[in-house]
Design a protein around this motif. Structure first.
Motif, PDB file in Angstrom:
ATOM      1  N   HIS A  84     -27.310  37.595  12.104  1.00  0.00           N
ATOM      2  CA  HIS A  84     -26.577  37.131  13.280  1.00  0.00           C
ATOM      3  C   HIS A  84     -26.795  38.069  14.458  1.00  0.00           C
ATOM      4  O   HIS A  84     -26.893  37.613  15.609  1.00  0.00           O
ATOM      5  CB  HIS A  84     -25.094  36.985  12.950  1.00  0.00           C
ATOM      6  CG  HIS A  84     -24.768  35.742  12.189  1.00  0.00           C
ATOM      7  ND1 HIS A  84     -24.249  34.614  12.782  1.00  0.00           N
ATOM      8  CD2 HIS A  84     -24.932  35.433  10.876  1.00  0.00           C
ATOM      9  CE1 HIS A  84     -24.088  33.665  11.862  1.00  0.00           C
ATOM     10  NE2 HIS A  84     -24.494  34.137  10.697  1.00  0.00           N
ATOM     11  N   LEU A 132     -31.503  32.614   5.062  1.00  0.00           N
ATOM     12  CA  LEU A 132     -30.471  31.587   5.195  1.00  0.00           C
ATOM     13  C   LEU A 132     -29.505  31.904   6.334  1.00  0.00           C
ATOM     14  O   LEU A 132     -29.131  31.020   7.119  1.00  0.00           O
ATOM     15  CB  LEU A 132     -29.703  31.462   3.886  1.00  0.00           C
ATOM     16  CG  LEU A 132     -30.198  30.429   2.880  1.00  0.00           C
ATOM     17  CD1 LEU A 132     -29.371  30.525   1.599  1.00  0.00           C
ATOM     18  CD2 LEU A 132     -30.135  29.020   3.444  1.00  0.00           C
ATOM     19  N   LEU A 133     -29.094  33.147   6.441  1.00  0.00           N
ATOM     20  CA  LEU A 133     -28.159  33.522   7.500  1.00  0.00           C
ATOM     21  C   LEU A 133     -28.820  33.475   8.876  1.00  0.00           C
ATOM     22  O   LEU A 133     -28.151  33.176   9.876  1.00  0.00           O
ATOM     23  CB  LEU A 133     -27.579  34.909   7.226  1.00  0.00           C
ATOM     24  CG  LEU A 133     -26.650  34.997   6.011  1.00  0.00           C
ATOM     25  CD1 LEU A 133     -26.192  36.441   5.803  1.00  0.00           C
ATOM     26  CD2 LEU A 133     -25.437  34.075   6.173  1.00  0.00           C
ATOM     27  N   GLN A 136     -28.673  29.876   9.776  1.00  0.00           N
ATOM     28  CA  GLN A 136     -27.294  29.552  10.146  1.00  0.00           C
ATOM     29  C   GLN A 136     -26.975  30.027  11.565  1.00  0.00           C
ATOM     30  O   GLN A 136     -26.421  29.278  12.386  1.00  0.00           O
ATOM     31  CB  GLN A 136     -26.324  30.206   9.159  1.00  0.00           C
ATOM     32  CG  GLN A 136     -24.862  29.924   9.461  1.00  0.00           C
ATOM     33  CD  GLN A 136     -23.932  30.777   8.620  1.00  0.00           C
ATOM     34  OE1 GLN A 136     -24.057  32.010   8.588  1.00  0.00           O
ATOM     35  NE2 GLN A 136     -23.004  30.121   7.928  1.00  0.00           N
ATOM     36  N   ALA A 140     -26.266  27.636  14.821  1.00  0.00           N
ATOM     37  CA  ALA A 140     -24.932  27.680  15.415  1.00  0.00           C
ATOM     38  C   ALA A 140     -24.982  27.781  16.930  1.00  0.00           C
ATOM     39  O   ALA A 140     -24.069  27.314  17.620  1.00  0.00           O
ATOM     40  CB  ALA A 140     -24.149  28.856  14.842  1.00  0.00           C
ATOM     41  N   LEU A 182     -32.458  22.096   4.071  1.00  0.00           N
ATOM     42  CA  LEU A 182     -32.224  22.568   5.432  1.00  0.00           C
ATOM     43  C   LEU A 182     -32.818  21.601   6.453  1.00  0.00           C
ATOM     44  O   LEU A 182     -32.217  21.329   7.503  1.00  0.00           O
ATOM     45  CB  LEU A 182     -32.835  23.961   5.612  1.00  0.00           C
ATOM     46  CG  LEU A 182     -32.160  25.094   4.848  1.00  0.00           C
ATOM     47  CD1 LEU A 182     -32.995  26.372   4.967  1.00  0.00           C
ATOM     48  CD2 LEU A 182     -30.742  25.339   5.358  1.00  0.00           C
TER      49      LEU A 182
END
Length: 258
Positions: A84, A132-133, A136, A140, A182
């Motif tokens: 992130h 994966l993060l 994400q 987002a 995904l």
């Protein structure tokens, strides 16, 4: 107009100038993309090939000299907060992010007898969880417009046995199997998701005997190169590939381990 003009792309795992991440970065700059490069050279320092001292700085200078707009972040993707943070860094630097090329990988070289729980966990953390993060975090903050792209990397474990790389191939196989799910989830938002197997890639880790042995299994008589992989990545990020999603594509010249 270059195929990726105006696109902002995050490329992870670009710590060695001889390796795939650097090759992808060169191609994307040539195609007009703006780049955030990620590296983590301490992992390379642990490997037999060693770290490329000054490699990322030199690569950034090279890409800027070629006309690219490039920034760089060094970050350990074993940290669950790192994915992130990388996406945030792209938005801070460029105000947007259009694509993620998750090229990073941890290699451990463990066979069944050498296998440890710690290495299994770390390989999954870096190779699978971090990817994966990243997806994400990217999704987002994506603005649901056509042109979003995610490219993840698997290895050749689905084409032949790799008994000396068990934590690595287990974590890479997970990405292979995650790709279709995904892709289905993100296609309505204008984001394609594809997976690349670059095949045996000549990035400076193999000796002459290994190169010769693997070349014998290639119909083209040679290993793949970072430039081979980069051409495929450039196409997958382009508008020409907007109807290609959920695919695992081998760019390996027809290599067979049999």
């Amino acid at each position: 107009m270059p195929a990726l003009d105006g696109r902002v792309v995050l490329v992870t795992g670009a710590s060695r100038r001889i390796a795939i991440g650097a090759g992808v970065a060169r191609r994307l700059v040539a195609d007009g993309a703006t780049l955030l490069l990620h590296s983590w050279s301490p992992h390379d320092a642990e490997q037999q090939w060693g770290a490329d001292e000054g490699g990322v700085d030199a690569l950034v200078e090279e890409l800027r000299a070629a006309g690219g707009t490039v920034e760089h972040v060094s970050m350990d993707l074993a940290d669950p907060a790192a994915p992130h943070a990388l996406v945030d860094a792209a938005h801070v630097a460029f105000g947007r992010l259009d694509a993620v090329v998750a090229n990073h990988a941890r290699s451990s070289g463990q066979n069944l007898e050498q296998l440890t729980a710690a290495e299994i966990d770390l390989s999954y953390a870096v190779n699978t969880r971090a990817t994966l993060l990243l997806v994400q975090a990217f999704a987002a903050r994506y603005d649901d417009a056509p042109g979003g792209r995610v490219v993840v990397f698997t290895s050749g474990q689905y084409r032949g046995a790799m008994p000396d790389e068990l934590p690595y191939i287990a974590s890479k196989a997970a990405l292979h199997e995650l790709t279709a799910s995904l892709a289905v989830h993100l296609m309505p938002r204008g984001i394609t998701v594809n997976c690349v197997n670059p095949g045996p890639n000549d990035t400076g880790y193999a000796d002459d005997a290994t190169r010769a042995a693997l070349s014998a299994h290639s119909p083209g008589g040679r290993w793949s190169t970072p430039a081979d992989t980069a051409r495929l990545i450039g196409w997958l990020l382009s508008d020409e590939a907007d109807w290609v999603t959920g695919q695992t594509i081998a760019s390996d010249g027809g290599f067979s381990s049999l």
